[in-house]
Motif scaffolding. Structure first.
Motif, PDB file in Angstrom:
ATOM      1  N   ALA A  45       0.834  -1.210   0.000  1.00 37.77           N
ATOM      2  CA  ALA A  45       0.000   0.000   0.000  1.00 37.77           C
ATOM      3  C   ALA A  45       0.859   1.247   0.000  1.00 37.77           C
ATOM      4  CB  ALA A  45      -0.934  -0.002   1.204  1.00 37.77           C
ATOM      5  N   GLY A  46       1.950   1.236   0.734  1.00 35.43           N
ATOM      6  CA  GLY A  46       2.836   2.388   0.739  1.00 35.43           C
ATOM      7  C   GLY A  46       3.511   2.593  -0.598  1.00 35.43           C
ATOM      8  N   GLY A  47       3.815   1.489  -1.297  1.00 32.36           N
ATOM      9  CA  GLY A  47       4.426   1.578  -2.616  1.00 32.36           C
ATOM     10  C   GLY A  47       3.476   2.153  -3.648  1.00 32.36           C
ATOM     11  N   ASP A  48       2.173   1.932  -3.469  1.00 30.24           N
ATOM     12  CA  ASP A  48       1.186   2.513  -4.375  1.00 30.24           C
ATOM     13  C   ASP A  48       1.107   4.027  -4.220  1.00 30.24           C
ATOM     14  OD1 ASP A  48       0.635   0.009  -5.311  1.00 30.24           O
ATOM     15  OD2 ASP A  48      -1.179  -0.259  -4.101  1.00 30.24           O
ATOM     16  N   LEU A  49       1.500   4.507  -3.040  1.00 37.77           N
ATOM     17  CA  LEU A  49       1.467   5.939  -2.779  1.00 37.77           C
ATOM     18  C   LEU A  49       2.797   6.611  -3.116  1.00 37.77           C
ATOM     19  CD1 LEU A  49      -0.358   5.810   0.665  1.00 37.77           C
ATOM     20  CD2 LEU A  49      -1.360   6.319  -1.562  1.00 37.77           C
ATOM     21  N   GLU A  50       3.644   5.917  -3.839  1.00 37.84           N
ATOM     22  CA  GLU A  50       4.963   6.421  -4.239  1.00 37.84           C
ATOM     23  C   GLU A  50       5.867   6.702  -3.044  1.00 37.84           C
ATOM     24  OE1 GLU A  50       5.835   6.406  -7.365  1.00 37.84           O
ATOM     25  OE2 GLU A  50       3.825   5.871  -8.012  1.00 37.84           O
ATOM     26  N   ALA A  51       5.632   6.019  -1.935  1.00 40.39           N
ATOM     27  CA  ALA A  51       6.500   6.172  -0.766  1.00 40.39           C
ATOM     28  C   ALA A  51       7.464   4.989  -0.710  1.00 40.39           C
ATOM     29  CB  ALA A  51       5.661   6.217   0.506  1.00 40.39           C
ATOM     30  N   ARG A  52       8.598   5.195  -0.106  1.00 41.18           N
ATOM     31  CA  ARG A  52       9.574   4.109   0.041  1.00 41.18           C
ATOM     32  C   ARG A  52       9.140   3.241   1.214  1.00 41.18           C
ATOM     33  NH1 ARG A  52      14.668   2.462  -1.181  1.00 41.18           N
ATOM     34  NH2 ARG A  52      15.972   1.821   0.569  1.00 41.18           N
ATOM     35  N   THR A  53       8.976   1.946   0.980  1.00 37.95           N
ATOM     36  CA  THR A  53       8.544   1.000   2.011  1.00 37.95           C
ATOM     37  C   THR A  53       9.545  -0.138   2.083  1.00 37.95           C
ATOM     38  OG1 THR A  53       7.254  -0.354   0.484  1.00 37.95           O
ATOM     39  CG2 THR A  53       6.123   1.516   1.524  1.00 37.95           C
ATOM     40  N   TRP A  54       9.309  -1.053   3.005  1.00 40.42           N
ATOM     41  CA  TRP A  54      10.185  -2.222   3.097  1.00 40.42           C
ATOM     42  C   TRP A  54      10.126  -3.026   1.812  1.00 40.42           C
ATOM     43  CZ3 TRP A  54       9.029  -7.312   2.453  1.00 40.42           C
ATOM     44  CH2 TRP A  54       7.701  -7.681   2.484  1.00 40.42           C
ATOM     45  N   LEU A  55       8.979  -3.055   1.173  1.00 40.85           N
ATOM     46  CA  LEU A  55       8.814  -3.845  -0.042  1.00 40.85           C
ATOM     47  C   LEU A  55       9.472  -3.174  -1.246  1.00 40.85           C
ATOM     48  CD1 LEU A  55       7.562  -6.425  -1.116  1.00 40.85           C
ATOM     49  CD2 LEU A  55       5.434  -5.194  -1.483  1.00 40.85           C
ATOM     50  N   SER A  56       9.344  -1.860  -1.324  1.00 40.91           N
ATOM     51  CA  SER A  56       9.952  -1.163  -2.459  1.00 40.91           C
ATOM     52  C   SER A  56      11.476  -1.057  -2.319  1.00 40.91           C
ATOM     53  CB  SER A  56       9.342   0.232  -2.606  1.00 40.91           C
ATOM     54  OG  SER A  56       9.665   1.044  -1.499  1.00 40.91           O
ATOM     55  N   SER A  57      11.987  -1.240  -1.113  1.00 38.04           N
ATOM     56  CA  SER A  57      13.433  -1.175  -0.923  1.00 38.04           C
ATOM     57  C   SER A  57      14.116  -2.507  -1.243  1.00 38.04           C
ATOM     58  CB  SER A  57      13.770  -0.738   0.498  1.00 38.04           C
ATOM     59  OG  SER A  57      13.312  -1.704   1.421  1.00 38.04           O
ATOM     60  N   THR A  58      13.330  -3.511  -1.619  1.00 40.25           N
ATOM     61  CA  THR A  58      13.887  -4.810  -2.016  1.00 40.25           C
ATOM     62  C   THR A  58      13.504  -5.081  -3.466  1.00 40.25           C
ATOM     63  OG1 THR A  58      11.919  -6.028  -1.315  1.00 40.25           O
ATOM     64  CG2 THR A  58      13.641  -5.692   0.328  1.00 40.25           C
ATOM     65  N   ASP A  59      14.079  -6.103  -4.026  1.00 35.43           N
ATOM     66  CA  ASP A  59      13.745  -6.471  -5.402  1.00 35.43           C
ATOM     67  C   ASP A  59      13.082  -7.845  -5.450  1.00 35.43           C
ATOM     68  OD1 ASP A  59      15.986  -7.840  -4.677  1.00 35.43           O
ATOM     69  OD2 ASP A  59      17.055  -7.535  -6.555  1.00 35.43           O
ATOM     70  N   TYR A  60      12.247  -8.126  -4.460  1.00 31.61           N
ATOM     71  CA  TYR A  60      11.559  -9.408  -4.389  1.00 31.61           C
ATOM     72  C   TYR A  60      10.417  -9.471  -5.405  1.00 31.61           C
ATOM     73  CZ  TYR A  60      13.833 -10.263   0.104  1.00 31.61           C
ATOM     74  OH  TYR A  60      14.746 -10.457   1.093  1.00 31.61           O
ATOM     75  N   GLU A  61      10.229 -10.656  -5.962  1.00 36.31           N
ATOM     76  CA  GLU A  61       9.040 -10.921  -6.773  1.00 36.31           C
ATOM     77  C   GLU A  61       7.885 -11.183  -5.807  1.00 36.31           C
ATOM     78  OE1 GLU A  61       8.812 -10.838 -10.147  1.00 36.31           O
ATOM     79  OE2 GLU A  61      10.872 -10.118 -10.136  1.00 36.31           O
ATOM     80  N   HIS A  62       6.700 -11.413  -6.365  1.00 36.16           N
ATOM     81  CA  HIS A  62       5.497 -11.580  -5.535  1.00 36.16           C
ATOM     82  C   HIS A  62       5.643 -12.729  -4.525  1.00 36.16           C
ATOM     83  CE1 HIS A  62       1.309 -11.144  -4.501  1.00 36.16           C
ATOM     84  NE2 HIS A  62       1.113 -12.425  -4.743  1.00 36.16           N
ATOM     85  N   GLY A  63       6.022 -13.913  -4.988  1.00 32.07           N
ATOM     86  CA  GLY A  63       6.161 -15.064  -4.095  1.00 32.07           C
ATOM     87  C   GLY A  63       7.294 -14.898  -3.104  1.00 32.07           C
ATOM     88  N   GLU A  64       8.399 -14.360  -3.575  1.00 37.29           N
ATOM     89  CA  GLU A  64       9.540 -14.128  -2.695  1.00 37.29           C
ATOM     90  C   GLU A  64       9.201 -13.104  -1.621  1.00 37.29           C
ATOM     91  OE1 GLU A  64      13.467 -14.651  -5.457  1.00 37.29           O
ATOM     92  OE2 GLU A  64      12.182 -12.919  -5.835  1.00 37.29           O
ATOM     93  N   ALA A  65       8.398 -12.119  -1.974  1.00 30.54           N
ATOM     94  CA  ALA A  65       8.018 -11.090  -1.000  1.00 30.54           C
ATOM     95  C   ALA A  65       7.170 -11.688   0.113  1.00 30.54           C
ATOM     96  CB  ALA A  65       7.269  -9.955  -1.695  1.00 30.54           C
ATOM     97  N   TYR A  66       6.266 -12.632  -0.242  1.00 29.75           N
ATOM     98  CA  TYR A  66       5.463 -13.274   0.802  1.00 29.75           C
ATOM     99  C   TYR A  66       6.358 -14.105   1.716  1.00 29.75           C
ATOM    100  CZ  TYR A  66       2.555 -16.471   3.336  1.00 29.75           C
ATOM    101  OH  TYR A  66       2.002 -17.204   4.346  1.00 29.75           O
ATOM    102  N   VAL A  67       7.290 -14.851   1.144  1.00 27.19           N
ATOM    103  CA  VAL A  67       8.191 -15.665   1.956  1.00 27.19           C
ATOM    104  C   VAL A  67       9.016 -14.767   2.876  1.00 27.19           C
ATOM    105  CG1 VAL A  67      10.169 -17.236   1.880  1.00 27.19           C
ATOM    106  CG2 VAL A  67       8.254 -17.565   0.315  1.00 27.19           C
ATOM    107  N   ALA A  68       9.478 -13.638   2.360  1.00 25.89           N
ATOM    108  CA  ALA A  68      10.237 -12.699   3.194  1.00 25.89           C
ATOM    109  C   ALA A  68       9.349 -12.114   4.296  1.00 25.89           C
ATOM    110  CB  ALA A  68      10.811 -11.574   2.329  1.00 25.89           C
ATOM    111  N   ALA A  69       8.101 -11.805   3.961  1.00 28.27           N
ATOM    112  CA  ALA A  69       7.178 -11.274   4.974  1.00 28.27           C
ATOM    113  C   ALA A  69       6.875 -12.329   6.031  1.00 28.27           C
ATOM    114  CB  ALA A  69       5.888 -10.796   4.308  1.00 28.27           C
ATOM    115  N   TYR A  70       6.728 -13.575   5.605  1.00 30.68           N
ATOM    116  CA  TYR A  70       6.479 -14.668   6.563  1.00 30.68           C
ATOM    117  C   TYR A  70       7.700 -14.863   7.466  1.00 30.68           C
ATOM    118  CZ  TYR A  70       4.412 -18.901   8.393  1.00 30.68           C
ATOM    119  OH  TYR A  70       3.858 -19.833   9.230  1.00 30.68           O
ATOM    120  N   HIS A  71       8.877 -14.797   6.880  1.00 32.38           N
ATOM    121  CA  HIS A  71      10.098 -14.901   7.679  1.00 32.38           C
ATOM    122  C   HIS A  71      10.181 -13.744   8.673  1.00 32.38           C
ATOM    123  CE1 HIS A  71      14.740 -14.810   7.876  1.00 32.38           C
ATOM    124  NE2 HIS A  71      14.270 -15.634   8.783  1.00 32.38           N
TER     125      HIS A  71
END
Length: 195
Positions: free
Chosen positions: A120-146
């Motif tokens: 949601a923060g990335g949709d607002l053009e803000a820098r977030t934990w997700l936008s600061s990484t280069d994870y794909e969709h599945g990798e991002a979920y695994v990283a969030a779960y970790h």
């Protein structure tokens, strides 16, 4: 259709199973399927005026929460399994297994929320934990779960909150994790002493 219990016996008659389903979960399932159908129709671009009418109240999506009512059935199954345990040892292992499953499910929901906040923060053009990484969709979920698992244990994780919303959420989760993991350890210790 599956059978159901009536007076302590499993009922397998298709007519009675159908009647039982129509009197119970059918209407909730029908509502969920209807909302999914409307959502798919709207997202595929069919009927622009109808789409605007349906899209305006976002409460339609809230009806998906009715799926959570199925947890009641899961609790009934868990109770039946625990009642069928013959030995104390198997009951202790069942308790330990259910505690671990509960922690894993809780971490799934936390991971989904963490991912949603980052997205949601990335949709607002803000820098977030997700936008600061280069994870794909599945990798991002695994990283969030970790990340969510590390909040419950003294483990490390290279993901960190970036925005104030992420920091607030992370602080809230750490407090919840403190209480939850302390309770988990207490119940595990109690279960182990029963062995």
């Amino acid at each position: 259709f599956t059978g159901f219990y009536r007076d302590g016996l499993v009922e397998m008659s298709p007519n009675l199973i159908c009647r039982h389903y129509l009197q119970g979960w059918f209407w909730i399932d029908l509502l969920i399927v209807f909302v999914d159908f409307i959502t798919c129709t709207v997202s595929s671009g069919g009927g622009d005026n109808f789409a605007r009418l349906i899209r305006s109240p976002r409460m339609w999506r809230a009806s998906r929460l009715l799926r959570l009512l199925r947890f009641r059935r899961l609790l009934e199954v868990a109770t039946r399994i625990s009642d069928s345990c013959d030995s104390e040892l198997s009951l202790v292992f069942l308790r330990i297994f259910s505690l671990i499953c509960g922690i894993l499910v809780l971490n799934h929901f936390i991971a989904c929320a963490w991912y949603a906040i980052g997205r949601a923060g990335g949709d607002l053009e803000a820098r977030t934990w997700l936008s600061s990484t280069d994870y794909e969709h599945g990798e991002a979920y695994v990283a969030a779960y970790h990340w969510s698992l590390t909040q419950f244990t003294p483990a490390t994780q290279n993901l960190a909150p970036v925005t104030p919303h992420e920091r607030l959420f992370a602080s809230f989760i750490v407090l919840i994790a403190l209480v939850t993991f302390s309770t988990f350890l207490g119940k595990m210790t109690s279960a182990m002493t029963q062995l």
